[in-house]
Write an enzyme that holds these catalytic residues in place. Structure first.
Site, PDB file in Angstrom:
ATOM      1  N   ARG A   1      -3.354  -7.319   0.177  1.00 47.72           N
ATOM      2  CA  ARG A   1      -2.214  -7.206  -0.723  1.00 47.72           C
ATOM      3  C   ARG A   1      -1.172  -8.308  -0.531  1.00 47.72           C
ATOM      4  O   ARG A   1      -0.332  -8.538  -1.404  1.00 47.72           O
ATOM      5  CB  ARG A   1      -1.604  -5.802  -0.619  1.00 47.72           C
ATOM      6  CG  ARG A   1      -2.494  -4.777  -1.303  1.00 47.72           C
ATOM      7  CD  ARG A   1      -2.090  -3.364  -1.009  1.00 47.72           C
ATOM      8  NE  ARG A   1      -2.836  -2.784   0.085  1.00 47.72           N
ATOM      9  CZ  ARG A   1      -2.386  -1.806   0.862  1.00 47.72           C
ATOM     10  NH1 ARG A   1      -1.188  -1.329   0.671  1.00 47.72           N
ATOM     11  NH2 ARG A   1      -3.147  -1.319   1.820  1.00 47.72           N
TER      12      ARG A   1
ATOM     13  N   GLU B   1      -2.018   1.206  11.136  1.00 51.42           N
ATOM     14  CA  GLU B   1      -1.617   2.614  11.097  1.00 51.42           C
ATOM     15  C   GLU B   1      -2.824   3.530  11.014  1.00 51.42           C
ATOM     16  O   GLU B   1      -2.827   4.603  11.587  1.00 51.42           O
ATOM     17  CB  GLU B   1      -0.659   2.877   9.911  1.00 51.42           C
ATOM     18  CG  GLU B   1       0.010   4.250  10.008  1.00 51.42           C
ATOM     19  CD  GLU B   1       0.886   4.599   8.811  1.00 51.42           C
ATOM     20  OE1 GLU B   1       0.878   3.866   7.814  1.00 51.42           O
ATOM     21  OE2 GLU B   1       1.561   5.641   8.889  1.00 51.42           O
TER      22      GLU B   1
HETATM   23  O1  LIG Z   1       1.591  -2.705   9.996  1.00 47.20           O
HETATM   24  P1  LIG Z   1       0.193  -2.192  10.032  1.00 47.20           P
HETATM   25  O2  LIG Z   1       0.085  -0.868  10.751  1.00 47.20           O
HETATM   26  O3  LIG Z   1      -0.755  -3.185  10.604  1.00 47.20           O
HETATM   27  O4  LIG Z   1      -0.253  -1.878   8.530  1.00 47.20           O
HETATM   28  C1  LIG Z   1       0.033  -2.721   7.448  1.00 47.20           C
HETATM   29  C2  LIG Z   1      -1.203  -3.239   6.788  1.00 47.20           C
HETATM   30  O5  LIG Z   1      -2.002  -2.168   6.267  1.00 47.20           O
HETATM   31  C3  LIG Z   1      -2.314  -2.442   4.903  1.00 47.20           C
HETATM   32  O6  LIG Z   1      -3.466  -3.202   4.757  1.00 47.20           O
HETATM   33  P2  LIG Z   1      -4.945  -2.657   4.953  1.00 47.20           P
HETATM   34  O7  LIG Z   1      -5.427  -3.020   6.322  1.00 47.20           O
HETATM   35  O8  LIG Z   1      -5.017  -1.219   4.565  1.00 47.20           O
HETATM   36  O9  LIG Z   1      -5.812  -3.585   4.009  1.00 47.20           O
HETATM   37  P3  LIG Z   1      -5.848  -3.862   2.431  1.00 47.20           P
HETATM   38  O10 LIG Z   1      -4.625  -4.688   2.120  1.00 47.20           O
HETATM   39  O11 LIG Z   1      -7.107  -4.636   2.318  1.00 47.20           O
HETATM   40  O12 LIG Z   1      -5.857  -2.556   1.693  1.00 47.20           O
HETATM   41  C4  LIG Z   1      -1.126  -3.247   4.422  1.00 47.20           C
HETATM   42  O13 LIG Z   1      -1.437  -3.973   3.246  1.00 47.20           O
HETATM   43  C5  LIG Z   1      -0.836  -4.116   5.602  1.00 47.20           C
HETATM   44  O14 LIG Z   1      -1.627  -5.300   5.608  1.00 47.20           O
HETATM   45  N1  LIG Z   2       1.536   4.157   4.873  1.00 44.40           N
HETATM   46  C1  LIG Z   2       0.969   3.065   4.336  1.00 44.40           C
HETATM   47  N2  LIG Z   2       0.980   2.875   2.991  1.00 44.40           N
HETATM   48  C2  LIG Z   2       0.413   1.742   2.461  1.00 44.40           C
HETATM   49  N3  LIG Z   2      -0.182   0.808   3.191  1.00 44.40           N
HETATM   50  C3  LIG Z   2      -0.204   0.984   4.529  1.00 44.40           C
HETATM   51  N4  LIG Z   2      -0.705   0.209   5.519  1.00 44.40           N
HETATM   52  C4  LIG Z   2      -0.472   0.841   6.695  1.00 44.40           C
HETATM   53  N5  LIG Z   2       0.171   1.982   6.511  1.00 44.40           N
HETATM   54  C5  LIG Z   2       0.360   2.106   5.159  1.00 44.40           C
END
Ligand SMILES: O=P(O)(O)OC[C@H]1O[C@H](OP(=O)(O)OP(=O)(O)O)[C@H](O)[C@@H]1O
Ligand SMILES: Nc1ncnc2[nH]cnc12
Length: 182
Positions: free
Chosen positions: A70, A107
């Site tokens: 994202r 997370e």
């Molecule tokens: O601060 P954190 O605990 O590390 O979480 C944040 C990350 O989690 C989500 O990505 P995700 O890994 O779900 O991947 P995506 O963007 O491919 O959906 C979000 O877009 C961040 O990159």
């Molecule tokens: N709560 C949350 N919502 C969307 N993206 C996330 N990536 C990690 N935690 C998330």
């Protein structure tokens, strides 16, 4: 008193962030930025606020570094506004040629992040960008990749920050600029 321009942009952005309880697993409240992408004025407001912040506080930036997936929605738009390049931090196994990688936890899971070795040069000044900061594991890993390449980290940008998970602390001493906090 009348709302400032900045306040009205933040209010607009807030209207286009949804929440989904128990996604992708029980206990997680997922903050969904997809509606922002469907609403040009909300996306413009995001980009205006990011651009203003970088121009005012990190004017010497050489590269915007976006996080898979994202961070790729906002990073190239910002890089183009600033007239600098954009670099992708991808999930492992997606990039051709010599790469550097690092494992991390987030997370709701674990993953491995990767950059192309020649994407960043020693001494380049970088600003990292993602949609959301939760535990900070993902942005921390991206910062580690930048350090491995000898880049200078000017700061991190996110649309949404989840205060309770203290990602900002994990990223210290790097500065985090977030638009919306929960
Ligand atoms: O601060 P954190 O605990 O590390 O979480 C944040 C990350 O989690 C989500 O990505 P995700 O890994 O779900 O991947 P995506 O963007 O491919 O959906 C979000 O877009 C961040 O990159
Ligand atoms: N709560 C949350 N919502 C969307 N993206 C996330 N990536 C990690 N935690 C998330």
């Amino acid at each position: 008193m009348a709302e400032s321009k900045e306040e009205s942009k933040l209010a607009l952005i807030t209207r286009f962030i949804r929440q989904f309880p128990d996604f992708p697993s029980k206990g997680i409240v997922f903050r969904d930025i997809c509606p922002i992408m469907k609403h040009p004025a909300a996306l413009t407001a995001v980009m205006d606020l990011f651009e203003k912040h970088v121009r005012e506080t990190q004017p010497l930036v050489d590269l915007i570094v976006g996080i898979d997936a994202r961070g790729f929605l906002f990073g190239p738009l910002l890089a183009q506004r600033l007239g600098v390049g954009f670099v992708m931090v991808r999930k492992k196994g997606k990039l051709p040629g010599p790469t550097v990688s690092v494992a991390y936890t987030l997370e709701y899971g674990t993953a491995e992040a990767e950059i192309q070795e020649d994407s960043v040069s020693p001494g380049q000044k970088v600003v990292l960008i993602d949609d959301l900061l939760a535990t900070g594991g993902t942005l921390f890993a991206a910062c580690e990749l930048m350090k491995k390449r000898g880049a200078e980290i000017l700061g991190c940008l996110v649309v949404v920050e989840l205060n309770d998970l203290s990602g900002r602390e994990k990223l210290k001493p790097h500065a985090v600029f977030s638009l919306i906090q929960y």
